[in-house]
Design a protein around this motif. Structure first.
Motif, PDB file in Angstrom:
ATOM      1  N   GLU A 196       1.011  -1.161   0.021  1.00 51.60           N
ATOM      2  CA  GLU A 196       0.094   0.010  -0.083  1.00 51.60           C
ATOM      3  C   GLU A 196       0.570   1.217   0.153  1.00 51.60           C
ATOM      4  OE1 GLU A 196      -3.017   2.592  -0.041  1.00 51.60           O
ATOM      5  OE2 GLU A 196      -3.177   0.696  -0.352  1.00 51.60           O
ATOM      6  N   GLY A 197       2.038   1.196   0.772  1.00 49.94           N
ATOM      7  CA  GLY A 197       2.813   2.470   0.661  1.00 49.94           C
ATOM      8  C   GLY A 197       3.505   2.555  -0.581  1.00 49.94           C
ATOM      9  N   ARG A 198       3.995   1.497  -1.213  1.00 47.40           N
ATOM     10  CA  ARG A 198       4.472   1.697  -2.613  1.00 47.40           C
ATOM     11  C   ARG A 198       3.614   2.234  -3.645  1.00 47.40           C
ATOM     12  NH1 ARG A 198       9.188  -0.569  -1.987  1.00 47.40           N
ATOM     13  NH2 ARG A 198       9.250  -2.556  -0.923  1.00 47.40           N
ATOM     14  N   GLU A 199       2.000   1.946  -3.621  1.00 45.18           N
ATOM     15  CA  GLU A 199       1.152   2.349  -4.397  1.00 45.18           C
ATOM     16  C   GLU A 199       0.917   3.868  -4.304  1.00 45.18           C
ATOM     17  OE1 GLU A 199      -2.158  -0.203  -3.815  1.00 45.18           O
ATOM     18  OE2 GLU A 199      -1.341  -1.854  -4.615  1.00 45.18           O
ATOM     19  N   ARG A 200       1.177   4.333  -2.786  1.00 43.60           N
ATOM     20  CA  ARG A 200       0.978   5.654  -2.396  1.00 43.60           C
ATOM     21  C   ARG A 200       2.059   6.669  -3.063  1.00 43.60           C
ATOM     22  NH1 ARG A 200      -2.732   6.666   1.985  1.00 43.60           N
ATOM     23  NH2 ARG A 200      -4.122   4.931   1.868  1.00 43.60           N
ATOM     24  N   VAL A 201       3.177   5.801  -3.241  1.00 46.32           N
ATOM     25  CA  VAL A 201       4.449   6.760  -3.846  1.00 46.32           C
ATOM     26  C   VAL A 201       4.046   7.203  -5.187  1.00 46.32           C
ATOM     27  CG1 VAL A 201       6.994   6.481  -4.428  1.00 46.32           C
ATOM     28  CG2 VAL A 201       6.021   5.658  -2.345  1.00 46.32           C
ATOM     29  N   GLU A 202       3.592   6.088  -5.961  1.00 42.97           N
ATOM     30  CA  GLU A 202       3.132   6.716  -7.280  1.00 42.97           C
ATOM     31  C   GLU A 202       2.094   7.780  -7.224  1.00 42.97           C
ATOM     32  OE1 GLU A 202       1.811   3.037  -9.547  1.00 42.97           O
ATOM     33  OE2 GLU A 202       3.643   1.897  -8.808  1.00 42.97           O
ATOM     34  N   LEU A 203       1.352   7.681  -6.356  1.00 48.17           N
ATOM     35  CA  LEU A 203       0.285   8.790  -6.226  1.00 48.17           C
ATOM     36  C   LEU A 203       0.659  10.158  -5.812  1.00 48.17           C
ATOM     37  CD1 LEU A 203      -2.645   6.906  -4.703  1.00 48.17           C
ATOM     38  CD2 LEU A 203      -2.490   7.523  -6.823  1.00 48.17           C
ATOM     39  N   ILE A 204       1.742  10.071  -4.754  1.00 47.85           N
ATOM     40  CA  ILE A 204       2.684  11.306  -4.461  1.00 47.85           C
ATOM     41  C   ILE A 204       3.290  11.783  -5.788  1.00 47.85           C
ATOM     42  CG2 ILE A 204       4.518  11.992  -3.052  1.00 47.85           C
ATOM     43  CD1 ILE A 204       3.796   9.813  -1.166  1.00 47.85           C
ATOM     44  N   ASP A 205       3.860  11.090  -6.830  1.00 46.44           N
ATOM     45  CA  ASP A 205       4.512  11.544  -7.680  1.00 46.44           C
ATOM     46  C   ASP A 205       3.603  12.299  -8.681  1.00 46.44           C
ATOM     47  OD1 ASP A 205       6.944  10.562  -6.991  1.00 46.44           O
ATOM     48  OD2 ASP A 205       6.818   8.648  -8.129  1.00 46.44           O
ATOM     49  N   ARG A 206       2.427  11.723  -8.897  1.00 45.47           N
ATOM     50  CA  ARG A 206       1.320  12.610  -9.458  1.00 45.47           C
ATOM     51  C   ARG A 206       0.972  13.597  -8.816  1.00 45.47           C
ATOM     52  NH1 ARG A 206      -3.050   8.100 -11.022  1.00 45.47           N
ATOM     53  NH2 ARG A 206      -1.700   6.661 -10.247  1.00 45.47           N
ATOM     54  N   ALA A 207       0.909  14.004  -7.529  1.00 45.87           N
ATOM     55  CA  ALA A 207       0.463  15.133  -6.976  1.00 45.87           C
ATOM     56  C   ALA A 207       1.416  15.965  -6.888  1.00 45.87           C
ATOM     57  CB  ALA A 207       0.159  14.656  -5.436  1.00 45.87           C
ATOM     58  N   TRP A 208       2.808  15.603  -6.919  1.00 46.37           N
ATOM     59  CA  TRP A 208       3.747  16.434  -6.981  1.00 46.37           C
ATOM     60  C   TRP A 208       3.899  17.025  -8.441  1.00 46.37           C
ATOM     61  CZ3 TRP A 208       8.623  14.301  -3.774  1.00 46.37           C
ATOM     62  CH2 TRP A 208       8.311  14.504  -2.405  1.00 46.37           C
ATOM     63  N   LYS A 209       3.770  16.436  -9.432  1.00 44.19           N
ATOM     64  CA  LYS A 209       3.626  16.893 -10.693  1.00 44.19           C
ATOM     65  C   LYS A 209       2.336  17.875 -10.943  1.00 44.19           C
ATOM     66  CE  LYS A 209       5.650  12.771 -12.893  1.00 44.19           C
ATOM     67  NZ  LYS A 209       5.586  11.643 -13.676  1.00 44.19           N
TER      68      LYS A 209
END
Length: 177
Positions: free
Chosen positions: A98-111
């Motif tokens: 779940e943490g790894r999946e959130r990292v991908e969402l974080i990248d999108r939010a930062w972009k």
């Protein structure tokens, strides 16, 4: 006339940081995170299995802060703590799936935040801004250890200002009876 701090670059920088943190917080809340938690997840994505003290050092925070964050994020299912293979007293922190999946969402939010923040700036301005901000950061980091000298500097600046100010005599008159 005093220093107009509202026209200073450091004031603008502080206001920009506040606005950025607020927008970042809005984006992060959509993916179930609080500001600061994204840094934990991104740090572990880069180097999974850090000890609590290594994580605190990487994040630039105190160990009790990391302990609190890791406890909360573990309860959310984003991280797990395990005893180190070599030393059972040492806890290491790992991302969950779940943490790894959130990292991908974080990248999108930062972009998304980057696009919002830099709207209207061309590539040349963006590159220049990044370079200038790195220089400001280096300056602030380099002077952080010189805080003891700061008191002397402030005292001497205050004395210089006081010496330059004209002395205005004050007359006190007796009230009429």
């Amino acid at each position: 006339m005093g220093f107009n701090y509202k026209k200073s670059i450091t004031f603008r920088l502080a206001q920009t940081a506040k606005a950025c943190r607020a927008r970042s917080g809005a984006h992060l809340s959509r993916i179930g995170l609080h500001p600061g938690q994204e840094a934990v997840l991104k740090t572990l994505a880069d180097s999974d299995g850090l000890s609590m003290s290594e994580l605190a050092l990487a994040l630039g925070v105190q160990p009790p802060t990391v302990t609190k964050m890791v406890t909360r994020m573990s309860a959310q299912g984003l991280l797990t703590r395990r005893a180190a293979d070599t030393d059972g007293r040492l806890a290491r922190v790992y991302l969950t799936e779940e943490g790894r999946e959130r990292v991908e969402l974080i990248d999108r939010a930062w972009k998304r935040l980057e696009r919002e923040a830099l709207t209207g700036l061309d590539d040349k301005d963006r590159k220049r801004l990044r370079k200038l901000l790195r220089a400001v950061e280096r300056n602030l980091v380099a002077t952080a250890g010189k805080d003891a000298d700061l008191d002397d500097e402030i005292d001497s600046e205050a004395s210089a200002v006081a010496e330059d100010e004209p002395v205005v005599p004050i007359t006190v008159s007796e009230p009429a009876a």
